[in-house]
Design a protein around this motif. Structure first.
Motif, PDB file in Angstrom:
ATOM      1  N   THR A 132      -3.399   1.710  -4.909  1.00 45.53           N
ATOM      2  CA  THR A 132      -1.891   2.185  -5.164  1.00 45.53           C
ATOM      3  C   THR A 132      -1.512   3.183  -4.468  1.00 45.53           C
ATOM      4  OG1 THR A 132      -2.579   3.835  -7.017  1.00 45.53           O
ATOM      5  CG2 THR A 132      -2.446   1.261  -7.726  1.00 45.53           C
ATOM      6  N   ALA A 138       0.731  -0.756  -0.012  1.00 48.19           N
ATOM      7  CA  ALA A 138       1.498  -0.668  -1.035  1.00 48.19           C
ATOM      8  C   ALA A 138       2.510   0.364  -0.966  1.00 48.19           C
ATOM      9  CB  ALA A 138       0.713  -0.403  -2.226  1.00 48.19           C
ATOM     10  N   ARG A 191       4.224   0.818   5.788  1.00 45.62           N
ATOM     11  CA  ARG A 191       3.389  -0.406   5.526  1.00 45.62           C
ATOM     12  C   ARG A 191       2.604  -1.040   6.418  1.00 45.62           C
ATOM     13  NH1 ARG A 191       8.319  -3.215   2.082  1.00 45.62           N
ATOM     14  NH2 ARG A 191       8.391  -1.728   0.447  1.00 45.62           N
TER      15      ARG A 191
END
Length: 244
Positions: A103, A159, A166
């Motif tokens: 995350t 993420a 990214r």
């Protein structure tokens, strides 16, 4: 009496991930393709790649200290090479082979774990902090320092909330702080910054609210790419004393 006991099998050892391994080359090529893409906003990274001064280091995992000494040594060599030939633009991209499924908060935590470990090695080697910047992550003049040279870090991972940040694997890109000062002295910094912001807005639909000029707020808030509030506290602590 010696009793024969069965020896339990060892866990599988993940092969060393480095640029000498044929399997690593596609990942470096993927990063270069990502930077070369028209939608990638950072013109500085594009310039470094075009000049052949975008260096890469392949490492095992962002959640492991396995490669920290090797990364630190590359940072020292990088800083030494820049002082010997201070040309624009230069970047050092450290690409990690995992972990998967991070995350934004997990990536941020691990990024700062690696930063802390690398800084501790600088202290252990008795290297001075770059006196043109602050070692206090709450200071608007904060930058990291390795080998007496200030660095700014840009994190990439799958993420990220910002499309420009990214990439298929976790990456830490180390940029020399002095290059920004050179651009300011040449009157080119604001033009370059605006180009990056416009490109980023075209891809993401909005300008990155976390970006700020050095001296206005701490750059530590920008490293991971995660959107953080005013109550965010940087976990980094320089252990080399107050002289920095």
């Amino acid at each position: 009496m010696i009793v024969d006991r069965p020896v339990p099998p060892l866990p599988p050892i993940r092969p060393m991930f480095d640029w000498d391994a044929p399997a690593a080359e596609p990942l470096r090529a993927e990063l270069f393709d990502r930077i070369a893409d028209a939608g990638f906003p950072c013109v500085g990274a594009k310039a470094a790649m075009a000049k052949g001064t975008l260096e890469t280091v392949g490492c095992r995992s962002l959640d492991s200290a396995w490669d920290d000494v090797r990364i630190h040594e590359r940072l020292l060599a990088f800083a030494t090479a820049y002082r010997a030939d201070p040309r624009l633009f230069r970047s050092l991209a450290v690409i990690f082979d995992g972990p998967d499924g991070l995350t934004e908060a997990e990536f941020e935590r691990l990024l700062w774990t690696r930063v802390q470990s690398l800084s501790d090695k600088d202290v252990w080697r008795g290297l001075p902090y770059d006196r043109t910047v602050s070692a206090d992550p709450d200071s608007p003049h904060f930058s990291l320092s390795f080998g007496g040279e200030a660095f700014f870090v840009v994190g990439l991972h799958p993420a990220s909330n910002r499309p420009a940040r990214r990439f298929s694997r976790p990456v830490m890109v180390f940029n020399l702080h002095d290059q920004f000062e050179v651009l300011r002295a040449q009157g080119k910094y604001e033009t370059m910054r605006e180009k990056i912001m416009v490109r980023d807005e075209a891809v993401a639909g909005s300008r990155n609210p976390m970006l700020a000029r050095h001296g206005q707020s701490s750059e530590a808030r920008q490293y991971s790419g995660r959107m953080v509030g005013s109550d965010w506290k940087c976990p980094f602590h320089y252990k080399g004393g107050t002289e920095a």
